[in-house]
Every structure is written in C-alpha cells, then in structure tokens.
Design a protein around this motif. Sequence first.
Motif, PDB file in Angstrom:
ATOM      1  N   PRO A 420       0.629  -1.294  -0.154  1.00 31.42           N
ATOM      2  CA  PRO A 420       0.111  -0.115   0.103  1.00 31.42           C
ATOM      3  C   PRO A 420       0.989   1.165   0.092  1.00 31.42           C
ATOM      4  CG  PRO A 420      -0.750  -1.701   1.628  1.00 31.42           C
ATOM      5  CD  PRO A 420       0.503  -2.143   1.293  1.00 31.42           C
ATOM      6  N   SER A 421       1.948   1.212   0.691  1.00 31.07           N
ATOM      7  CA  SER A 421       3.013   2.236   0.940  1.00 31.07           C
ATOM      8  C   SER A 421       3.180   2.983  -0.403  1.00 31.07           C
ATOM      9  CB  SER A 421       3.984   2.026   1.729  1.00 31.07           C
ATOM     10  OG  SER A 421       3.362   2.159   3.060  1.00 31.07           O
ATOM     11  N   LEU A 422       3.957   1.781  -1.112  1.00 33.20           N
ATOM     12  CA  LEU A 422       4.482   1.628  -2.600  1.00 33.20           C
ATOM     13  C   LEU A 422       3.763   2.224  -3.540  1.00 33.20           C
ATOM     14  CD1 LEU A 422       7.414   1.101  -4.008  1.00 33.20           C
ATOM     15  CD2 LEU A 422       6.196  -0.999  -4.208  1.00 33.20           C
ATOM     16  N   ILE A 423       2.372   1.714  -3.533  1.00 31.86           N
ATOM     17  CA  ILE A 423       1.279   2.305  -4.384  1.00 31.86           C
ATOM     18  C   ILE A 423       1.108   3.948  -4.097  1.00 31.86           C
ATOM     19  CG2 ILE A 423      -1.075   2.112  -5.004  1.00 31.86           C
ATOM     20  CD1 ILE A 423      -0.675  -0.729  -5.182  1.00 31.86           C
ATOM     21  N   GLY A 424       1.018   4.129  -2.790  1.00 30.16           N
ATOM     22  CA  GLY A 424       0.929   5.477  -2.910  1.00 30.16           C
ATOM     23  C   GLY A 424       2.061   6.401  -3.310  1.00 30.16           C
ATOM     24  N   PHE A 425       2.999   5.779  -3.437  1.00 29.46           N
ATOM     25  CA  PHE A 425       4.301   6.916  -4.127  1.00 29.46           C
ATOM     26  C   PHE A 425       4.164   6.578  -5.645  1.00 29.46           C
ATOM     27  CE2 PHE A 425       5.768   6.518   0.231  1.00 29.46           C
ATOM     28  CZ  PHE A 425       6.158   7.588   0.330  1.00 29.46           C
ATOM     29  N   ILE A 426       3.827   5.413  -6.153  1.00 32.11           N
ATOM     30  CA  ILE A 426       3.745   4.992  -7.399  1.00 32.11           C
ATOM     31  C   ILE A 426       2.717   5.754  -8.228  1.00 32.11           C
ATOM     32  CG2 ILE A 426       3.369   3.094  -9.383  1.00 32.11           C
ATOM     33  CD1 ILE A 426       5.094   1.488  -7.346  1.00 32.11           C
ATOM     34  N   LEU A 427       1.481   5.670  -7.605  1.00 32.35           N
ATOM     35  CA  LEU A 427       0.294   6.308  -8.322  1.00 32.35           C
ATOM     36  C   LEU A 427       0.639   7.549  -9.192  1.00 32.35           C
ATOM     37  CD1 LEU A 427      -2.789   5.642  -8.982  1.00 32.35           C
ATOM     38  CD2 LEU A 427      -3.425   6.692  -6.913  1.00 32.35           C
ATOM     39  N   PRO A 428       0.987   8.593  -8.116  1.00 30.72           N
ATOM     40  CA  PRO A 428       1.006   9.915  -8.671  1.00 30.72           C
ATOM     41  C   PRO A 428       2.136   9.850 -10.016  1.00 30.72           C
ATOM     42  CG  PRO A 428       1.318  10.358  -6.200  1.00 30.72           C
ATOM     43  CD  PRO A 428       1.586   8.620  -6.690  1.00 30.72           C
ATOM     44  N   ALA A 429       3.198   9.073  -9.931  1.00 31.99           N
ATOM     45  CA  ALA A 429       4.388   9.072 -11.024  1.00 31.99           C
ATOM     46  C   ALA A 429       3.925   8.046 -12.258  1.00 31.99           C
ATOM     47  CB  ALA A 429       5.626   8.629 -10.317  1.00 31.99           C
ATOM     48  N   ALA A 430       3.367   7.098 -12.017  1.00 33.12           N
ATOM     49  CA  ALA A 430       3.045   6.155 -12.975  1.00 33.12           C
ATOM     50  C   ALA A 430       1.537   5.809 -13.304  1.00 33.12           C
ATOM     51  CB  ALA A 430       3.478   4.848 -12.855  1.00 33.12           C
ATOM     52  N   GLY A 431       0.627   6.313 -12.586  1.00 33.63           N
ATOM     53  CA  GLY A 431      -0.792   6.075 -12.894  1.00 33.63           C
ATOM     54  C   GLY A 431      -1.357   4.896 -12.469  1.00 33.63           C
ATOM     55  N   GLN A 432      -2.521   4.606 -12.766  1.00 34.83           N
ATOM     56  CA  GLN A 432      -3.212   3.277 -12.351  1.00 34.83           C
ATOM     57  C   GLN A 432      -2.539   2.113 -13.340  1.00 34.83           C
ATOM     58  OE1 GLN A 432      -7.389   2.745 -11.739  1.00 34.83           O
ATOM     59  NE2 GLN A 432      -7.447   4.892 -10.893  1.00 34.83           N
ATOM     60  N   SER A 433      -2.243   2.241 -14.481  1.00 34.07           N
ATOM     61  CA  SER A 433      -1.571   1.149 -15.248  1.00 34.07           C
ATOM     62  C   SER A 433      -0.128   0.645 -14.470  1.00 34.07           C
ATOM     63  CB  SER A 433      -1.302   1.784 -16.719  1.00 34.07           C
ATOM     64  OG  SER A 433      -0.411   2.602 -16.653  1.00 34.07           O
ATOM     65  N   GLY A 434       0.592   1.868 -13.999  1.00 35.57           N
ATOM     66  CA  GLY A 434       1.599   1.227 -13.158  1.00 35.57           C
ATOM     67  C   GLY A 434       1.353   0.530 -11.928  1.00 35.57           C
ATOM     68  N   VAL A 435       0.395   1.044 -11.338  1.00 32.85           N
ATOM     69  CA  VAL A 435      -0.161   0.384  -9.892  1.00 32.85           C
ATOM     70  C   VAL A 435      -0.290  -1.436 -10.131  1.00 32.85           C
ATOM     71  CG1 VAL A 435      -1.840   0.205  -8.245  1.00 32.85           C
ATOM     72  CG2 VAL A 435      -0.798   2.286  -8.934  1.00 32.85           C
ATOM     73  N   PHE A 436      -1.282  -1.558 -11.235  1.00 31.53           N
ATOM     74  CA  PHE A 436      -1.760  -2.826 -11.756  1.00 31.53           C
ATOM     75  C   PHE A 436      -0.349  -3.625 -12.480  1.00 31.53           C
ATOM     76  CE2 PHE A 436      -5.388  -0.678 -10.812  1.00 31.53           C
ATOM     77  CZ  PHE A 436      -6.170  -1.647  -9.974  1.00 31.53           C
ATOM     78  N   ALA A 437       0.399  -2.930 -12.949  1.00 33.80           N
ATOM     79  CA  ALA A 437       1.742  -3.680 -13.607  1.00 33.80           C
ATOM     80  C   ALA A 437       2.436  -4.109 -12.087  1.00 33.80           C
ATOM     81  CB  ALA A 437       2.485  -2.817 -14.375  1.00 33.80           C
ATOM     82  N   LEU A 438       2.559  -3.306 -11.207  1.00 37.42           N
ATOM     83  CA  LEU A 438       3.080  -3.852 -10.001  1.00 37.42           C
ATOM     84  C   LEU A 438       2.545  -5.072  -9.296  1.00 37.42           C
ATOM     85  CD1 LEU A 438       5.177  -3.396  -7.667  1.00 37.42           C
ATOM     86  CD2 LEU A 438       3.609  -1.900  -6.697  1.00 37.42           C
ATOM     87  N   GLY A 439       1.286  -4.974  -9.183  1.00 36.21           N
ATOM     88  CA  GLY A 439       0.454  -6.239  -8.687  1.00 36.21           C
ATOM     89  C   GLY A 439       0.521  -7.412  -9.700  1.00 36.21           C
ATOM     90  N   ALA A 440       0.609  -7.356 -11.032  1.00 41.85           N
ATOM     91  CA  ALA A 440       0.775  -8.748 -11.688  1.00 41.85           C
ATOM     92  C   ALA A 440       2.186  -9.014 -11.616  1.00 41.85           C
ATOM     93  CB  ALA A 440       0.502  -7.966 -13.316  1.00 41.85           C
ATOM     94  N   GLY A 441       3.044  -8.106 -11.651  1.00 39.86           N
ATOM     95  CA  GLY A 441       4.469  -8.801 -11.645  1.00 39.86           C
ATOM     96  C   GLY A 441       4.829  -9.379 -10.174  1.00 39.86           C
ATOM     97  N   ALA A 442       4.113  -8.956  -9.166  1.00 38.88           N
ATOM     98  CA  ALA A 442       4.257  -9.496  -7.826  1.00 38.88           C
ATOM     99  C   ALA A 442       3.727 -11.054  -8.012  1.00 38.88           C
ATOM    100  CB  ALA A 442       3.658  -8.797  -6.739  1.00 38.88           C
ATOM    101  N   PHE A 443       2.654 -11.323  -8.466  1.00 38.37           N
ATOM    102  CA  PHE A 443       1.602 -12.329  -8.511  1.00 38.37           C
ATOM    103  C   PHE A 443       2.598 -13.295  -9.496  1.00 38.37           C
ATOM    104  CE2 PHE A 443      -2.445  -9.984  -8.008  1.00 38.37           C
ATOM    105  CZ  PHE A 443      -2.212 -10.362  -6.517  1.00 38.37           C
ATOM    106  N   ILE A 444       3.211 -13.012 -10.596  1.00 40.77           N
ATOM    107  CA  ILE A 444       4.029 -13.658 -11.617  1.00 40.77           C
ATOM    108  C   ILE A 444       5.110 -14.372 -10.748  1.00 40.77           C
ATOM    109  CG2 ILE A 444       5.664 -13.718 -13.483  1.00 40.77           C
ATOM    110  CD1 ILE A 444       3.628 -11.927 -14.740  1.00 40.77           C
ATOM    111  N   LEU A 445       6.012 -13.490  -9.781  1.00 41.91           N
ATOM    112  CA  LEU A 445       7.037 -13.811  -9.184  1.00 41.91           C
ATOM    113  C   LEU A 445       6.644 -15.023  -8.124  1.00 41.91           C
ATOM    114  CD1 LEU A 445       8.932 -10.434  -8.573  1.00 41.91           C
ATOM    115  CD2 LEU A 445       9.851 -12.741 -10.072  1.00 41.91           C
ATOM    116  N   ALA A 446       5.526 -14.843  -7.404  1.00 40.53           N
ATOM    117  CA  ALA A 446       5.080 -15.740  -6.566  1.00 40.53           C
ATOM    118  C   ALA A 446       4.721 -17.271  -7.190  1.00 40.53           C
ATOM    119  CB  ALA A 446       3.602 -15.308  -5.864  1.00 40.53           C
ATOM    120  N   ALA A 447       4.262 -17.112  -8.428  1.00 39.71           N
ATOM    121  CA  ALA A 447       4.072 -18.266  -9.076  1.00 39.71           C
ATOM    122  C   ALA A 447       5.100 -18.989  -9.376  1.00 39.71           C
ATOM    123  CB  ALA A 447       3.125 -18.044 -10.348  1.00 39.71           C
TER     124      ALA A 447
END
Length: 467
Positions: A420-447
């Motif tokens: 949540p903290s990271l997204i609070g900093f990413i959102l103003p810079a990368a927008g919502q597409s950047g936020v959800f790219a972060l989430g997708a990348g985290a799920f892929i690494l877990a898999a």
Amino acid sequence: MTTLTTGGSIPRSATDHAASATQTAAIAARLERLPLTSYQRGLFAIIATAWFFDSMDLGALTFVLGPIRQSFGLSTSEAGLLSSMSFLGMFLGAASAGLLADRFGRTRVFQVSMIFWGLGSILCGLSPTVQMLAAARVLLGFGMGMEFPVAQSMVSEIIPAGQRGRYIALLEGFWPLGFIASGLLCLAVLSVADWRWVFILQGIPAIFVLIVRRYVPESPRWLASHGDAEQAERVMSEIEQKVSERLGGAALPTPAPLKVEARTTTQGLATLFSPGYRRRTVMLWCLWFFALLGFYGLTTWLGALLQAKGFPVTKSVFYTILISLAGIPGFLAAALTIEALGRKATLIATLLGAAIACYFYGGATDQAQLITAGLCMQFCTFGMWSALYAYTPELYPTHVRATGTGFASAIGRIGSLIGPSLIGFILPAAGQSGVFALGAGAFILAALVVLALGEETRGRTLESISH
C-alpha cells in the motif's frame, strides 16, 4: 509418523522420549481414523465465524480509506502509510503468535487474538487524530496477525487428511464473505453516519471469544507433542465420544498401525531452516511476500482508485462489493481443485490468472471492462488465498506448525506493509496502469517460486508430510 515436541518440553530420558513418541503417534492415528461428523464441522464453524469477524475488520479500510483521507486531509503517500499500519501490526502478531501457540497452546492464543482485534477496532473509531488512528490500526493488525496462523493450525490438526485441504480452503473463504459483509456495513453506515461507526460496530463481535472458550478444545496433537500425555488422552477421548454420539453410538474405526519415528532434534526457529525444511521455508516466505504485496497493494486502494476514476464514495463502495462477489466462487473452486488437482497446481493457476486480470484491469477504458476484469481478478486472488492457507501449515511438523505458519504469514505482512505504501508513491508518477503492473509482476514472481521450489501435499497425513 512424526513425533513432535516443543521447546522446553524435551523428555530428559530415553524412556520418556520413547513414551512421548508413542503417545504422539497414537493420537495422530486416532484423529486420522475418525469419520468427519457434525462435531468436527461444528468446531470448524466456530473457528470460521471468528475468522469472518476478523476479516470484516481487515477489509473495512478498503471501503473507508477515501472518507478517512478527506477527514484528515491526507495526501496519497500519507494514506498509503496509514494503510500499512495494520500490516505492521499483522507482521508483529503473526511472528509472535506462532511461537506463543507452539509454546502455550492453540486455543489460548486464539482467544487472546480476538480480544486484541476487537479492542483495536473500537479504538480506531474513537481516534481523534490520524496518529492515534495509526496506532489503533497497529493494535488491530496485531490481533488479526495473531489469529490467522493459529486458526490455520487448529483446523489442520482436527480435520482428517482426505478433507483437510478443502476445509482450510473453506476457512479462507470466510475472508471474502467478511470482506463483502464489511462493504455492505460500510454502505449502510456511510449513508447515515461517518466512518468511525464502521470500526466501532465491527469491534463488538469480539465477544464471540466466549463461544470459542467454551466449545473449542485444545489440539490433542499439540498436547501430545508438548509432552502432556494425560491431557492429550482426556481431550482425545472426549472428541472420540462426541464423534461416536454423532454416529448414533456406532463403534469407531480401528486406528492404523503405529509408525513411530525418531524425534526431530532441532527446536523452534531452528527447525524452519534445518535440512528437511529449509527449502520449504524459503519457498513459503517468497510466496507469501510476493502474493501479499500484490494482493494488499491493490485491494487496500481499490475503493480509492475507483474514486480517482470519478466514482463517488458510495458508488465506489458498491462497485468494490460487486467485484468482490467473485471471491465466493473463487474460494469454492479452489476448495475443489486443491483436493482434485493439488495445492501446487491450484496456487500456480490462481496466481497467473490474477496477474493476467490485473493487466486488463489496469488498462480498462470503460465501466464494463473494469467490472469484468475486476471480477476475474478477485476470483483468482481469493482462490489463491484458499490454496495458500491450505498449503502452508501442512509443510511443518506439529511442534513448529504454528511457528512456521506464523513466520510465513509475518514475511507476507512485510509485503502487505510495503504494497500500500509503495502504491501511494507510484500512483502519482505512473498512474493506475503502473499500479496494476506492479501487482501483476508480484503475482508472477510468486507463481514462479511455487513452480520451482514447491512440493505436493495432497492426500498425505500431516505426519507423513513432516518427513
């Protein structure tokens, strides 16, 4: 069959050692041969109800983060830090609860956890400043962090191997139910009062601790592994009597022949990194970290992100509830596939599915695409949760099961804290597409971690998995 002990309870002689080993093996064999009746299902229902109330508190911030930001005039980064406070508490609670539950017992720590989260929730509603709210969120998170790994251990130790994964998956299913109930409560409360009443009302169900105290026995597996043979025998006999009563007084099946194996020489945290468990620990810690970073990073901000797209508060709450409804078929599907296809396959499929759905959610250009991608995302993420909770406690022996589960959960809470903290900093810079790219990348690494390091546990007793 594995023979277990806790730190501070190691027999002082070879005779005591052998007696404890035989007792532990006998208790496990007697538990595994019991038919699944309304008695075990009743114990499960009590634990799951407590889990449901806990999940309501955990999910509330998703729906009230927007109003809280307005109330205290918080920036996106400040709101992200506030969101992370409950996960800081969960990290501390999960890490300590496992050690405490393996030392003092499952039911005692479970009851204490309920008191903590109930008190923390009420204090959230009474906080006059954002600093006090943050402190109350830490206390609330501490109680929730304590409860989750202990509940997993309790259910895994009372349900026979053939049904164990399904029931732990169903236990996790009470998280989306609690999340949806929290959303409905918020929808009702926010239309007539402010966000503070949401937390106050959600703290009241902590009195359910009295039901847990009265009806849920201590785990006989834990008692035997702790060296308390007399108490283990008493609790085991009571369980057998109640199961027999549910069967109309019918005789119970004969336990399987005992297989007594040597007691593990390592204790506590040392066991998690001993040769037999090191690979499992590394896999689980990485899995929990990346899965929770992605999940909570996105879920905590889901309502606020919808508001950023132009939806008013009440409508963003409604859409968040609507999207979360997909979690119900998600955990039900996982409850079936973890027994049919296995834990490993279910985890990989749900994590990759969540990553794909995240990608499309972040790039949605209209309301229909947003809702469709959101439904798919929640279906997969809640299915992932069910498989994750079923898998984790199976990989450790009884004397460190709560410790192993608790520390895996604690490492995950670090991801929850960062997300949540990271997204609070990413959102103003990368927008919502950047936020959800972060989430997708985290799920892929877990898999990928599960694919490379995971092992299958489907259909095996806890004792056979331990070796």
